[in-house]
Enzyme design. Sequence first.
Site, PDB file in Angstrom:
ATOM      1  N   GLY A 179       0.847  -1.201   0.000  1.00  0.00           N
ATOM      2  CA  GLY A 179       0.000   0.000   0.000  1.00  0.00           C
ATOM      3  C   GLY A 179       0.873   1.238   0.000  1.00  0.00           C
ATOM      4  O   GLY A 179       0.553   2.237   0.653  1.00  0.00           O
ATOM      5  N   TYR A 236     -14.653   1.152   9.894  1.00  0.00           N
ATOM      6  CA  TYR A 236     -13.185   1.265   9.963  1.00  0.00           C
ATOM      7  C   TYR A 236     -12.699   0.999  11.392  1.00  0.00           C
ATOM      8  O   TYR A 236     -11.767   0.219  11.615  1.00  0.00           O
ATOM      9  CB  TYR A 236     -12.824   2.674   9.503  1.00  0.00           C
ATOM     10  CG  TYR A 236     -11.374   3.061   9.594  1.00  0.00           C
ATOM     11  CD1 TYR A 236     -10.396   2.419   8.848  1.00  0.00           C
ATOM     12  CD2 TYR A 236     -10.976   4.136  10.414  1.00  0.00           C
ATOM     13  CE1 TYR A 236      -9.070   2.826   8.918  1.00  0.00           C
ATOM     14  CE2 TYR A 236      -9.655   4.546  10.476  1.00  0.00           C
ATOM     15  CZ  TYR A 236      -8.708   3.882   9.729  1.00  0.00           C
ATOM     16  OH  TYR A 236      -7.396   4.279   9.798  1.00  0.00           O
TER      17      TYR A 236
END
Length: 320
Positions: A11, A145
């Site tokens: 990422g 999240y």
Amino acid sequence: MSKGDTSLILGSAGQIGTDLVSTLRELNGGSKVIAADVKEQTGFLSESGPFLKLDVLDATAVADAITKNNVKEVYLLAALLSATAEQKMKAAWRLNMDSLFILLDIAKEKKDLKIFWPSSIAVFGPSTPRVHTPQFCVKDPSTVYGISKLAGEHWGEYYFNKFGVDIRSIRYPGLISYKALPGGGTTDYAVDIYHQALDKGSYTCFLKEDTALPMMYMPDAIRATLELMDAPAHEVKIRSSYNLGGISFTPEEIAAEIKKHIPEFSINYAPDFRQDIADSWPKSIDDSRAQEDWGWKCKYDLSSTSIDMLKHLKEARHMV
Ligand code: AKB
């Protein structure tokens, strides 16, 4: 990291990855730091060292990248953040959790792999004490999240206790940086505001003026990450995730700071769904355990952050 060891940053094209790859490559040499991202990259990520186009949900590809390159440290930064995760619930859960399991299972077999996994202030919720939030207290996240980050913290701790996996983690506050834009977070306003102040001279904030949130300038966040990863294993006493404080301010306060440098700057407020998320998070964080265990100390305050942000953003715009 020991000399000669290789790190893999999964990422790497995101807000933290961009800064982390450039710092690690400066410290350890480009060839020792493999940047990986699901999207093909041009520019410094692929030019200053090795780059892999890699999906973190492809367990075989992740395991191959680690084995073939003799990787000793992995930073798993791929995630969907708080605002986006509310719109894409299942995709967020899958990306945030499955990528962690893939890596934990690889580390369980390979005994010499160190993992960094970012958690967030989003693990806290409405019943958490909101000022100077302690390391250990009620955590009742109300976002997809936050639920994924809290579950991930527990799984990391479980794999450490059961299988000896060397996982290290920080609960990042909102991060402010000039190299890459954040994407899909509730704290993103604190980056956008500097860009818009320079480009338009005004900013419409999606949070109310008095919404205090914990934030941190990226050089401090990167230093914290590397200090935690370099700490001897016995000093890393918390294997769920460490609180990290930084600075705490409201949109009104950051706007006043920007006005010191751009007197004509103006701000107005149009709170949206992200207000509810921010209202469930701490206003400030107690990071005394990070200070005690591995010597953490924050350097940047709101004033020095603003000076440095505006300087770099002006340079990028050829305004100086
Ligand atoms: C977000 O706003 O979602 C992130 C975070 C605090 O983890 N910046």
